[in-house]
Design a protein around this motif. Sequence first.
Motif, PDB file in Angstrom:
ATOM      1  N   ILE A 321      55.181  19.698  24.129  1.00 34.18           N
ATOM      2  CA  ILE A 321      55.780  20.786  23.341  1.00 34.18           C
ATOM      3  C   ILE A 321      54.756  21.893  23.120  1.00 34.18           C
ATOM      4  CG2 ILE A 321      56.652  21.424  21.056  1.00 34.18           C
ATOM      5  CD1 ILE A 321      57.982  18.636  20.950  1.00 34.18           C
ATOM      6  N   ILE A 322      53.531  21.509  22.763  1.00 34.77           N
ATOM      7  CA  ILE A 322      52.470  22.489  22.534  1.00 34.77           C
ATOM      8  C   ILE A 322      52.268  23.358  23.776  1.00 34.77           C
ATOM      9  CG2 ILE A 322      49.963  22.750  22.261  1.00 34.77           C
ATOM     10  CD1 ILE A 322      51.251  22.122  19.634  1.00 34.77           C
ATOM     11  N   ILE A 323      52.156  22.719  24.928  1.00 31.10           N
ATOM     12  CA  ILE A 323      51.877  23.457  26.166  1.00 31.10           C
ATOM     13  C   ILE A 323      53.058  24.352  26.544  1.00 31.10           C
ATOM     14  CG2 ILE A 323      51.471  23.185  28.650  1.00 31.10           C
ATOM     15  CD1 ILE A 323      49.730  20.705  27.855  1.00 31.10           C
ATOM     16  N   ARG A 324      54.275  23.892  26.308  1.00 28.84           N
ATOM     17  CA  ARG A 324      55.451  24.746  26.560  1.00 28.84           C
ATOM     18  C   ARG A 324      55.395  26.002  25.701  1.00 28.84           C
ATOM     19  NH1 ARG A 324      60.914  21.006  27.049  1.00 28.84           N
ATOM     20  NH2 ARG A 324      60.086  19.458  28.501  1.00 28.84           N
ATOM     21  N   LYS A 325      55.040  25.835  24.436  1.00 20.09           N
ATOM     22  CA  LYS A 325      54.964  26.973  23.516  1.00 20.09           C
ATOM     23  C   LYS A 325      53.842  27.930  23.928  1.00 20.09           C
ATOM     24  CE  LYS A 325      58.198  26.352  20.350  1.00 20.09           C
ATOM     25  NZ  LYS A 325      58.100  26.281  18.915  1.00 20.09           N
ATOM     26  N   ILE A 326      52.701  27.376  24.347  1.00 17.06           N
ATOM     27  CA  ILE A 326      51.587  28.213  24.807  1.00 17.06           C
ATOM     28  C   ILE A 326      52.018  29.038  26.014  1.00 17.06           C
ATOM     29  CG2 ILE A 326      49.291  28.187  25.868  1.00 17.06           C
ATOM     30  CD1 ILE A 326      48.727  25.629  24.195  1.00 17.06           C
ATOM     31  N   ASN A 327      52.666  28.382  26.972  1.00 19.73           N
ATOM     32  CA  ASN A 327      53.123  29.072  28.179  1.00 19.73           C
ATOM     33  C   ASN A 327      54.153  30.149  27.853  1.00 19.73           C
ATOM     34  OD1 ASN A 327      51.451  27.462  29.723  1.00 19.73           O
ATOM     35  ND2 ASN A 327      53.066  26.010  30.292  1.00 19.73           N
ATOM     36  N   MET A 328      55.002  29.868  26.870  1.00 18.16           N
ATOM     37  CA  MET A 328      55.997  30.866  26.456  1.00 18.16           C
ATOM     38  C   MET A 328      55.308  32.081  25.851  1.00 18.16           C
ATOM     39  SD  MET A 328      59.181  30.575  23.770  1.00 18.16           S
ATOM     40  CE  MET A 328      60.016  29.301  24.715  1.00 18.16           C
ATOM     41  N   ASN A 329      54.278  31.833  25.001  1.00 22.33           N
ATOM     42  CA  ASN A 329      53.536  32.941  24.397  1.00 22.33           C
ATOM     43  C   ASN A 329      52.871  33.801  25.460  1.00 22.33           C
ATOM     44  OD1 ASN A 329      54.281  32.060  21.885  1.00 22.33           O
ATOM     45  ND2 ASN A 329      52.335  31.067  21.401  1.00 22.33           N
ATOM     46  N   ASP A 330      52.289  33.132  26.474  1.00 20.74           N
ATOM     47  CA  ASP A 330      51.637  33.859  27.565  1.00 20.74           C
ATOM     48  C   ASP A 330      52.653  34.669  28.365  1.00 20.74           C
ATOM     49  OD1 ASP A 330      49.224  32.811  26.811  1.00 20.74           O
ATOM     50  OD2 ASP A 330      49.165  31.255  28.357  1.00 20.74           O
ATOM     51  N   GLN A 331      53.825  34.093  28.556  1.00 20.06           N
ATOM     52  CA  GLN A 331      54.862  34.750  29.348  1.00 20.06           C
ATOM     53  C   GLN A 331      55.339  36.042  28.692  1.00 20.06           C
ATOM     54  OE1 GLN A 331      58.261  32.266  30.118  1.00 20.06           O
ATOM     55  NE2 GLN A 331      59.484  33.932  30.938  1.00 20.06           N
ATOM     56  N   PHE A 332      55.520  36.006  27.361  1.00 20.69           N
ATOM     57  CA  PHE A 332      56.029  37.185  26.661  1.00 20.69           C
ATOM     58  C   PHE A 332      54.902  38.114  26.211  1.00 20.69           C
ATOM     59  CE2 PHE A 332      59.630  34.398  26.626  1.00 20.69           C
ATOM     60  CZ  PHE A 332      60.713  35.268  26.751  1.00 20.69           C
ATOM     61  N   ASN A 333      53.672  37.571  26.103  1.00 23.79           N
ATOM     62  CA  ASN A 333      52.457  38.371  25.882  1.00 23.79           C
ATOM     63  C   ASN A 333      52.625  39.458  24.811  1.00 23.79           C
ATOM     64  OD1 ASN A 333      49.802  39.107  26.314  1.00 23.79           O
ATOM     65  ND2 ASN A 333      50.297  40.524  27.982  1.00 23.79           N
ATOM     66  N   GLY A 334      52.918  39.003  23.603  1.00 26.28           N
ATOM     67  CA  GLY A 334      53.006  39.929  22.476  1.00 26.28           C
ATOM     68  C   GLY A 334      54.379  40.541  22.272  1.00 26.28           C
ATOM     69  N   MET A 335      55.244  40.483  23.279  1.00 22.18           N
ATOM     70  CA  MET A 335      56.593  41.016  23.132  1.00 22.18           C
ATOM     71  C   MET A 335      57.435  40.045  22.305  1.00 22.18           C
ATOM     72  SD  MET A 335      57.422  42.521  26.923  1.00 22.18           S
ATOM     73  CE  MET A 335      57.201  40.953  27.732  1.00 22.18           C
ATOM     74  N   SER A 336      58.565  40.512  21.854  1.00 20.23           N
ATOM     75  CA  SER A 336      59.464  39.657  21.090  1.00 20.23           C
ATOM     76  C   SER A 336      59.903  38.483  21.958  1.00 20.23           C
ATOM     77  CB  SER A 336      60.690  40.462  20.654  1.00 20.23           C
ATOM     78  OG  SER A 336      61.588  39.628  19.965  1.00 20.23           O
ATOM     79  N   ARG A 337      59.688  37.297  21.471  1.00 20.35           N
ATOM     80  CA  ARG A 337      60.026  36.105  22.253  1.00 20.35           C
ATOM     81  C   ARG A 337      61.097  35.292  21.534  1.00 20.35           C
ATOM     82  NH1 ARG A 337      55.020  35.073  19.905  1.00 20.35           N
ATOM     83  NH2 ARG A 337      54.913  33.198  18.603  1.00 20.35           N
ATOM     84  N   PRO A 338      61.865  34.500  22.262  1.00 21.15           N
ATOM     85  CA  PRO A 338      62.931  33.710  21.629  1.00 21.15           C
ATOM     86  C   PRO A 338      62.353  32.664  20.689  1.00 21.15           C
ATOM     87  CG  PRO A 338      62.627  33.067  23.929  1.00 21.15           C
ATOM     88  CD  PRO A 338      61.811  34.295  23.718  1.00 21.15           C
ATOM     89  N   THR A 339      63.059  32.429  19.596  1.00 19.85           N
ATOM     90  CA  THR A 339      62.643  31.399  18.643  1.00 19.85           C
ATOM     91  C   THR A 339      63.193  30.053  19.100  1.00 19.85           C
ATOM     92  OG1 THR A 339      62.667  32.994  16.836  1.00 19.85           O
ATOM     93  CG2 THR A 339      62.741  30.660  16.241  1.00 19.85           C
ATOM     94  N   SER A 340      62.326  29.062  19.126  1.00 19.58           N
ATOM     95  CA  SER A 340      62.774  27.726  19.532  1.00 19.58           C
ATOM     96  C   SER A 340      62.157  26.698  18.599  1.00 19.58           C
ATOM     97  CB  SER A 340      62.359  27.429  20.976  1.00 19.58           C
ATOM     98  OG  SER A 340      60.954  27.478  21.116  1.00 19.58           O
ATOM     99  N   LEU A 341      62.893  25.636  18.350  1.00 21.92           N
ATOM    100  CA  LEU A 341      62.400  24.561  17.496  1.00 21.92           C
ATOM    101  C   LEU A 341      62.694  23.235  18.182  1.00 21.92           C
ATOM    102  CD1 LEU A 341      61.093  24.067  14.690  1.00 21.92           C
ATOM    103  CD2 LEU A 341      63.380  23.706  13.802  1.00 21.92           C
TER     104      LEU A 341
END
Length: 362
Positions: A321-341
Amino acid sequence: MTKKKATSSDVAEHAGVSQATVSMVLNHKYNVSFSRETVQKVEQAARELGYELPRHRTRKENKKEKLIVVFCPTITSPYYVLLLQGIESVANEEGYGVFICNTQRDAHLEEKYLRMMKNIRPQGIIYACNPNPDFQKEVEEMAKEIPLVIISNKEKTTTVDAINQDNTQVGRLMARHLLDLGHRDVAFITPPLTRRQWQRSRRVDGFVKEFEKEGLKDHVIIKAADEAVDRRSPRTDSEYSMGYQLTMELLKEGRKFTAVAGQNDMMAYGAIDALQASRLHVPKDVSVIGCDNIFYSGIRRISLTTIDHYVALKGRDACDIIIRKINMNDQFNGMSRPTSLYNIEYTPKLIIRKTTSYAKIK
């Protein structure tokens, strides 16, 4: 044809000074003194050749350090060793380092490590247990900035990614197995039932409720260690010793029981040794059940009946889960990203081995 880019060696040759002098002058190293003439020659040579200093990256511009921090209450318990192995197996596969903060169930240590996170800024944080209730809000706020997963009892992690466990269901499974074997008078031994370790109480509650359904609530003895135990630095044998001592106390008190349930497998081992030291046979005289299904429990000589709730897989899922979230942050790179839980829960499973059998008829 592309013009060759000037180097510091070219500037040094053009100015008639050493390369080291060029470096110190252009980088403004004020701990070394140069004449005004030397400084002017170097600066003029650099301008004429179009030399540009290599730009030093700031910390933020540097490649992110691939670090995941794990808050762990102890590294002496086989349960947490299994959990850490699961976390590290995924982290290693993905090229991440794992830094373990051993809080020793000490609120001051936990608070100290939480303060350190502001400077360390890891890419992800895993809580291998529930945060101290005093820091729950702080952890939830931190999760908004850094990918964070709590391996927890499901009732307290509604706003943070979690690998959940219904400890009430675990306790019910333990109790139902003993009831099905005809045990009516039983004991449940446990580490301290404190506010900090509230999830332990959930397992006990589930166990008692199952007996209550059969009208046997008063036939369950709850034997908990003193709260002072959790204030000591844990040893490798801490849980085993607790199981041994609490079972010995039950025997000395002359309490009536045909089965003992341990909060975890290590406590169950202690109970077995205490019973055998008192010349009682397991399971002929007294049945014993544990929880966690750690490696030793499956060894033929021990062959402990226990509850498997897939500890190593929880560690793997938490890190995933941590790595998925890190990759998502990198993908959107400061832009608005989808919220997931993320919220994962395994169904616990009873593993029947040789330490439980039908209640002895008296």
